[in-house]
Scaffold this motif. Structure first.
Motif, PDB file in Angstrom:
ATOM      1  N   LYS A   6       0.850  -1.197   0.000  1.00  0.00           N
ATOM      2  CA  LYS A   6       0.000   0.000   0.000  1.00  0.00           C
ATOM      3  C   LYS A   6       0.877   1.234   0.000  1.00  0.00           C
ATOM      4  O   LYS A   6       1.899   1.286   0.691  1.00  0.00           O
ATOM      5  CB  LYS A   6      -0.910  -0.011   1.228  1.00  0.00           C
ATOM      6  N   VAL A   7       0.486   2.248  -0.770  1.00  0.00           N
ATOM      7  CA  VAL A   7       1.273   3.473  -0.844  1.00  0.00           C
ATOM      8  C   VAL A   7       0.340   4.672  -1.001  1.00  0.00           C
ATOM      9  O   VAL A   7      -0.742   4.562  -1.592  1.00  0.00           O
ATOM     10  CB  VAL A   7       2.271   3.413  -2.036  1.00  0.00           C
ATOM     11  N   SER A   8       0.757   5.808  -0.457  1.00  0.00           N
ATOM     12  CA  SER A   8       0.011   7.061  -0.652  1.00  0.00           C
ATOM     13  C   SER A   8       0.985   8.229  -0.689  1.00  0.00           C
ATOM     14  O   SER A   8       2.082   8.161  -0.139  1.00  0.00           O
ATOM     15  CB  SER A   8      -1.016   7.267   0.476  1.00  0.00           C
ATOM     16  N   PHE A  13       0.333   8.466  -7.000  1.00  0.00           N
ATOM     17  CA  PHE A  13      -0.582   7.889  -6.016  1.00  0.00           C
ATOM     18  C   PHE A  13      -0.878   8.901  -4.916  1.00  0.00           C
ATOM     19  O   PHE A  13      -0.035   9.162  -4.062  1.00  0.00           O
ATOM     20  CB  PHE A  13       0.013   6.612  -5.422  1.00  0.00           C
ATOM     21  N   ASN A  14      -2.089   9.437  -4.936  1.00  0.00           N
ATOM     22  CA  ASN A  14      -2.492  10.442  -3.956  1.00  0.00           C
ATOM     23  C   ASN A  14      -2.968   9.756  -2.674  1.00  0.00           C
ATOM     24  O   ASN A  14      -2.274   9.766  -1.661  1.00  0.00           O
ATOM     25  CB  ASN A  14      -3.586  11.321  -4.554  1.00  0.00           C
ATOM     26  N   LYS A  15      -4.122   9.123  -2.726  1.00  0.00           N
ATOM     27  CA  LYS A  15      -4.655   8.399  -1.569  1.00  0.00           C
ATOM     28  C   LYS A  15      -4.162   6.955  -1.602  1.00  0.00           C
ATOM     29  O   LYS A  15      -3.469   6.547  -2.533  1.00  0.00           O
ATOM     30  CB  LYS A  15      -6.179   8.465  -1.591  1.00  0.00           C
ATOM     31  N   ASP A  16      -4.529   6.195  -0.571  1.00  0.00           N
ATOM     32  CA  ASP A  16      -4.055   4.814  -0.455  1.00  0.00           C
ATOM     33  C   ASP A  16      -4.311   4.017  -1.736  1.00  0.00           C
ATOM     34  O   ASP A  16      -5.457   3.881  -2.182  1.00  0.00           O
ATOM     35  CB  ASP A  16      -4.755   4.112   0.714  1.00  0.00           C
ATOM     36  N   PHE A  17      -3.228   3.493  -2.295  1.00  0.00           N
ATOM     37  CA  PHE A  17      -3.310   2.617  -3.464  1.00  0.00           C
ATOM     38  C   PHE A  17      -2.855   1.236  -2.998  1.00  0.00           C
ATOM     39  O   PHE A  17      -1.727   1.064  -2.540  1.00  0.00           O
ATOM     40  CB  PHE A  17      -2.414   3.125  -4.591  1.00  0.00           C
ATOM     41  N   ILE A  18      -3.738   0.239  -3.111  1.00  0.00           N
ATOM     42  CA  ILE A  18      -3.486  -1.078  -2.525  1.00  0.00           C
ATOM     43  C   ILE A  18      -3.332  -2.139  -3.614  1.00  0.00           C
ATOM     44  O   ILE A  18      -4.214  -2.299  -4.475  1.00  0.00           O
ATOM     45  CB  ILE A  18      -4.628  -1.477  -1.567  1.00  0.00           C
ATOM     46  N   PHE A  19      -2.223  -2.847  -3.572  1.00  0.00           N
ATOM     47  CA  PHE A  19      -1.958  -3.977  -4.463  1.00  0.00           C
ATOM     48  C   PHE A  19      -1.954  -5.225  -3.588  1.00  0.00           C
ATOM     49  O   PHE A  19      -0.993  -5.502  -2.873  1.00  0.00           O
ATOM     50  CB  PHE A  19      -0.606  -3.778  -5.154  1.00  0.00           C
ATOM     51  N   VAL A  79      11.270  13.545  -8.496  1.00  0.00           N
ATOM     52  CA  VAL A  79       9.902  13.984  -8.206  1.00  0.00           C
ATOM     53  C   VAL A  79       9.283  12.895  -7.340  1.00  0.00           C
ATOM     54  O   VAL A  79       9.016  11.789  -7.809  1.00  0.00           O
ATOM     55  CB  VAL A  79       9.083  14.187  -9.496  1.00  0.00           C
ATOM     56  N   TYR A  80       9.058  13.187  -6.078  1.00  0.00           N
ATOM     57  CA  TYR A  80       8.741  12.138  -5.104  1.00  0.00           C
ATOM     58  C   TYR A  80       7.292  12.196  -4.599  1.00  0.00           C
ATOM     59  O   TYR A  80       6.537  11.254  -4.766  1.00  0.00           O
ATOM     60  CB  TYR A  80       9.717  12.260  -3.935  1.00  0.00           C
ATOM     61  N   LEU A  81       6.893  13.308  -3.998  1.00  0.00           N
ATOM     62  CA  LEU A  81       5.561  13.426  -3.419  1.00  0.00           C
ATOM     63  C   LEU A  81       4.517  13.758  -4.472  1.00  0.00           C
ATOM     64  O   LEU A  81       4.809  14.361  -5.502  1.00  0.00           O
ATOM     65  CB  LEU A  81       5.552  14.492  -2.324  1.00  0.00           C
ATOM     66  N   ASN A  82       3.273  13.357  -4.199  1.00  0.00           N
ATOM     67  CA  ASN A  82       2.158  13.627  -5.102  1.00  0.00           C
ATOM     68  C   ASN A  82       1.800  15.111  -5.084  1.00  0.00           C
ATOM     69  O   ASN A  82       1.714  15.726  -4.015  1.00  0.00           O
ATOM     70  CB  ASN A  82       0.954  12.785  -4.687  1.00  0.00           C
ATOM     71  N   ALA A  83       1.571  15.691  -6.248  1.00  0.00           N
ATOM     72  CA  ALA A  83       1.341  17.134  -6.361  1.00  0.00           C
ATOM     73  C   ALA A  83       0.020  17.571  -5.741  1.00  0.00           C
ATOM     74  O   ALA A  83      -0.125  18.728  -5.337  1.00  0.00           O
ATOM     75  CB  ALA A  83       1.384  17.550  -7.829  1.00  0.00           C
ATOM     76  N   TYR A  84      -0.958  16.666  -5.624  1.00  0.00           N
ATOM     77  CA  TYR A  84      -2.271  17.028  -5.096  1.00  0.00           C
ATOM     78  C   TYR A  84      -2.394  16.794  -3.598  1.00  0.00           C
ATOM     79  O   TYR A  84      -3.393  17.189  -2.996  1.00  0.00           O
ATOM     80  CB  TYR A  84      -3.366  16.227  -5.817  1.00  0.00           C
ATOM     81  N   ASN A  85      -1.421  16.154  -3.001  1.00  0.00           N
ATOM     82  CA  ASN A  85      -1.504  15.791  -1.593  1.00  0.00           C
ATOM     83  C   ASN A  85      -0.804  16.847  -0.739  1.00  0.00           C
ATOM     84  O   ASN A  85       0.300  17.282  -1.059  1.00  0.00           O
ATOM     85  CB  ASN A  85      -0.861  14.419  -1.381  1.00  0.00           C
ATOM     86  N   ASN A  86      -1.435  17.247   0.354  1.00  0.00           N
ATOM     87  CA  ASN A  86      -0.869  18.294   1.215  1.00  0.00           C
ATOM     88  C   ASN A  86       0.034  17.746   2.320  1.00  0.00           C
ATOM     89  O   ASN A  86       0.654  18.508   3.056  1.00  0.00           O
ATOM     90  CB  ASN A  86      -2.005  19.100   1.855  1.00  0.00           C
ATOM     91  N   SER A  87       0.110  16.440   2.449  1.00  0.00           N
ATOM     92  CA  SER A  87       0.965  15.846   3.467  1.00  0.00           C
ATOM     93  C   SER A  87       2.441  16.033   3.098  1.00  0.00           C
ATOM     94  O   SER A  87       2.797  16.111   1.928  1.00  0.00           O
ATOM     95  CB  SER A  87       0.662  14.355   3.613  1.00  0.00           C
TER      96      SER A  87
END
Length: 372
Positions: A6-8, A13-19, A79-87
């Motif tokens: 799982k990654v976010s 990947f913005n929110k939890d992406f589960i494989f 480029v590491y963090l998701n552009a839409y995520n504020n965390s």
């Protein structure tokens, strides 16, 4: 084995992406594709841009801070963090099955190197924990690590790697699982052969493919492999400027290999290079090949999957080749459909009961499967 990931807040990947590789069905055919109830052979499909390559990079992010087998020249993680995520942190969660034990390792990073949070559990029992946002004091419960300092001031230093490199742990089940966990991670391999050859895991440095084949006396074996793959050829080792290289042999006339080899043949030789390492079962634990058959004919694609199945190594392959969506090769719980928000097997992407006789490629093209 890797059972769940799982990654976010990482790349696309913005929110939890589960494989989840543990959601298998009770099919009786192609049973070798499943081990201990876990998918051992997986093919991933998805439109361009849904994040298939990013999924590989997310899974292999663990290589950077737990091993010394990272590609130091790689720009893949700039480029590491998701552009839409504020965390401020990306969150990674891995679940493994090791010696019948459930092993969970999760961590948070602000970039590819800076680790903010780590937690390691075996069968839901916590053995290591660190949250640098609250304090730099770590919790370490492994027997034999009692004298370790519990303050880590270097944000690039993993707590788990610190424990492994600075202790000789007692001999008990938990410590054995911990060491097997590291062995698994150190045996993870990711590669692709698209615009350029790229790999993560297994080895460090830059190994010349042709030089390696010649050094290990694999020329005759490579020739057999290429002919089996439908590329009729004879190979010979020649000297060019006092350096040995590989050449095609046309009844005594030789032409250097890379001078005339097609892109597909070059990609196949790159696969062969890694395949020889994959056949050493103790060396590779988990394999991910991105766009594995981008330059292959569909019959060759099926051959490659069959050859990988024989090794017993857990693998994930991404592809756009629908001709190999067949129950003759794998089974519906081993084919995964991916979009930007989720990834599900064919078996979980339809309310219909799928059987061995079904033409699942035809169903796929007809839109019978949906990733919600």
């Amino acid at each position: 084995m890797l059972t769940k990931f799982k990654v976010s807040n990482f790349k696309s990947f913005n929110k939890d992406f589960i494989f989840d590789l543990s959601e298998t069905n009770g099919y009786t055919f192609n049973s070798e594709c499943i081990k201990n109830g876990i998918v051992n052979n997986a093919l991933v499909y998805g439109h361009n841009g849904v994040g298939k390559s990013n999924l590989a990079l997310a899974i292999f992010d663990i290589i950077e801070h737990l091993t010394d087998r990272t590609n130091k020249s790689s720009t893949e993680y700039l480029v590491y963090l998701n552009a839409y995520n504020n965390s401020e942190t990306a969150h990674f969660y891995y679940e493994f099955l090791i010696n019948s034990c459930k092993v969970v390792y999760e961590y948070k990073k602000t970039d590819h190197k800076t680790i903010i949070y780590e937690k390691f559990t075996i069968n839901d029992e916590e053995f290591a924990f660190l949250d640098r946002k609250k304090k730099n004091s770590a919790i370490i419960k492994f027997k034999g690590a009692e004298n370790l300092k519990n303050k880590l001031t270097n944000d690039n230093l993993s707590l788990l790697k610190y424990i492994k490199n600075n202790t000789e742990l007692d001999k008990n089940k938990a410590n054995e699982i911990f060491n097997l966990f590291f062995k698994f991670v150190e045996g993870m391999l990711y590669f692709r052969s698209l615009q350029s050859n790229f790999y993560l895991g297994i080895e460090v440095g830059k190994q010349g493919v042709i030089e390696d084949i010649i050094e290990k006396k694999y020329t005759e074996d490579l020739e057999f492999f290429l002919n089996k793959a439908g590329i009729e050829c004879k190979l010979k080792v020649i000297d060019v400027n006092d350096k040995k290289t590989l050449a095609f042999n046309f009844n005594g006339k030789t032409i250097p290999f890379f001078s005339i080899a097609s892109q597909g043949t070059k990609a196949l030789v790159m696969f062969y290079f890694w395949f020889k390492r994959i056949q050493e079962k103790s060396k590779v634990s988990f394999l991910f090949i991105d766009e594995f058959d981008a330059f292959y004919h569909h019959e060759l694609s099926a051959l490659i999957v069959e050859e990988l199945k024989k090794t017993g190594v857990q693998f994930v392959l991404t592809t756009h080749n629908t001709s190999i969506i067949t129950n003759d090769l794998l089974r519906p719980d081993c084919y995964f459909l991916m979009n930007k928000e989720s990834i599900l097997s064919l078996a979980k992407s339809t309310p219909k009961e799928l059987r061995e006789a079904h033409n699942i490629e035809k169903m796929y093209k007809a839109g019978s499967f949906n990733v919600k």
